[in-house]
Design an enzyme around this catalytic site. Structure first.
Site, mmCIF file in Angstrom:
data_model
loop_
_atom_site.group_PDB
_atom_site.id
_atom_site.type_symbol
_atom_site.label_atom_id
_atom_site.label_comp_id
_atom_site.label_asym_id
_atom_site.label_seq_id
_atom_site.Cartn_x
_atom_site.Cartn_y
_atom_site.Cartn_z
ATOM 1 N N GLU A 62 1.064 -5.892 -22.240
ATOM 2 C CA GLU A 62 -0.379 -5.844 -21.995
ATOM 3 C C GLU A 62 -1.089 -5.316 -23.231
ATOM 4 O OE1 GLU A 62 -2.253 -4.328 -18.262
ATOM 5 O OE2 GLU A 62 -3.120 -2.840 -19.622
ATOM 6 N N ARG A 66 -9.990 -5.818 -8.427
ATOM 7 C CA ARG A 66 -11.343 -5.395 -8.057
ATOM 8 C C ARG A 66 -12.017 -4.735 -9.245
ATOM 9 N NH1 ARG A 66 -12.747 -0.123 -4.784
ATOM 10 N NH2 ARG A 66 -12.380 0.610 -6.918
ATOM 11 N N TYR A 108 0.320 -0.556 -6.379
ATOM 12 C CA TYR A 108 0.221 0.877 -6.681
ATOM 13 C C TYR A 108 1.373 1.613 -5.990
ATOM 14 C CZ TYR A 108 -4.417 -0.440 -8.255
ATOM 15 O OH TYR A 108 -5.460 -1.054 -8.915
ATOM 16 N N HIS A 111 -3.008 3.567 -4.008
ATOM 17 C CA HIS A 111 -4.278 3.479 -4.739
ATOM 18 C C HIS A 111 -4.999 4.816 -4.630
ATOM 19 C CE1 HIS A 111 -8.300 2.205 -5.902
ATOM 20 N NE2 HIS A 111 -7.782 1.083 -6.351
ATOM 21 N N LYS A 136 -3.708 -9.068 0.120
ATOM 22 C CA LYS A 136 -3.852 -9.735 -1.177
ATOM 23 C C LYS A 136 -2.779 -10.805 -1.346
ATOM 24 C CE LYS A 136 -3.915 -6.114 -3.999
ATOM 25 N NZ LYS A 136 -4.103 -5.320 -5.259
#
Length: 287
Positions: free
Chosen positions: A17, A107, A147, A151, A167
């Site tokens: 990333e 989100r 997570y 979360h 999701k």
């Protein structure tokens, strides 16, 4: 291609990333980093997305160039908080036009500069709503975040797993976890996810701790806990940046080696736009 097609074979997939440089920094600085990162032969590289779309154009451009100029599949992050459905549709058109086939649907963080921000009045309140719209738009490959420690806005891990299942049921191909520093948290999370019939690949995301101040900021943002062995290293090298960097590389390498030995589908490294340290970890574990 869709990134999900990379998983399921041997060896495990290495992915990286990066984040776009701030708008007051030249864009080419990230490609100097990518010139080095490409030598690690990642299966794909993900490109983060600024809060509220602040780096939207740069995310699309970088992701497109990774694919076209480097020949590496790219995963473009897309956050929906503070975006209208019309804006998201426009972004998806941009990605299609640039030949980007894979999206990490998020989100996004709530804006810190708007204390009265009302999420209930937004077009998007949850990531699953974004995933649903992406799936309606085109045949993108879709990833989402998981997570392992829960979360930070969710009080119960069980509720967070219910949200994650929602999701996945909306069309997620695979999941990338938020960072964690104790592999037992990941293994326990996988057991719970399987019990919820979440069967897609769950790729562990690992961030090396390279300085003591960084870890405090990281914990504030994502709610990850620090296990005792890492806490001892942070205390020991708090005033020794070079020593902390070496210890952080060694700790992350141990984490990754253990995960690989357990048969994870891949390793996703949060590079923080650093090459040397990431290359050392990759070489240490033989990826």
């Amino acid at each position: 291609m869709r990134i999900i097609d990379l998983y399921g074979g041997e060896p495990p997939i290495l992915s990286l990333e990066i984040f776009p440089p701030r708008t007051d920094y030249p864009l080419e600085t990230i490609f100097e980093t990518l010139d080095h990162l490409r030598t690690l032969n990642p299966g794909f590289i993900s490109v983060t997305y600024g809060a509220g779309g602040s780096n939207r154009a740069r995310t699309v451009e970088i992701a497109a160039r990774i694919k076209k100029e480097y020949g590496i599949e790219s995963l473009a992050h897309l956050t929906c908080v503070r975006h209208t459905r019309s804006e998201v549709n426009e972004i998806l058109d941009d990605l299609i036009n640039e030949g980007i086939n894979n999206i990490l649907a998020l989100r996004g963080d709530l804006p810190e500069d708007e204390p009265n921000f009302d999420l209930s009045r937004q077009d998007y309140r949850f990531a699953y709503e974004l995933i649903h719209d992406i799936r309606k738009k085109a045949a993108f490959g879709v990833a989402a975040a998981a997570y392992p420690a829960g979360h930070p806005e969710c009080l119960r891990l069980k509720d967070d797993l219910v949200n994650l299942k929602q999701k996945v049921d909306c069309g997620v191909d695979f999941l990338i976890t938020q960072l964690f520093f104790d592999n037992r948290i990941y293994y326990d999370f996988i057991d719970k996810a399987l019990a919820m019939q979440i069967g897609c690949p769950v790729v562990p995301g690992i961030m090396p701790v390279l300085n003591a101040r960084q870890i405090k900021r990281t914990i504030y943002l994502c709610g990850a806990s620090i296990p005792a062995p890492l806490l001892k290293l942070v205390d020991k090298y708090e005033n020794d940046p070079e020593g902390m960097g070496k210890a952080g590389i060694e700790y992350a390498s141990m984490q990754v080696k253990d995960l690989l030995d357990s048969g994870v589908p891949g390793i996703h490294l949060y590079t923080m736009n650093k090459y040397r340290q990431i290359a050392e970890i990759v070489n240490n574990v033989g990826l």
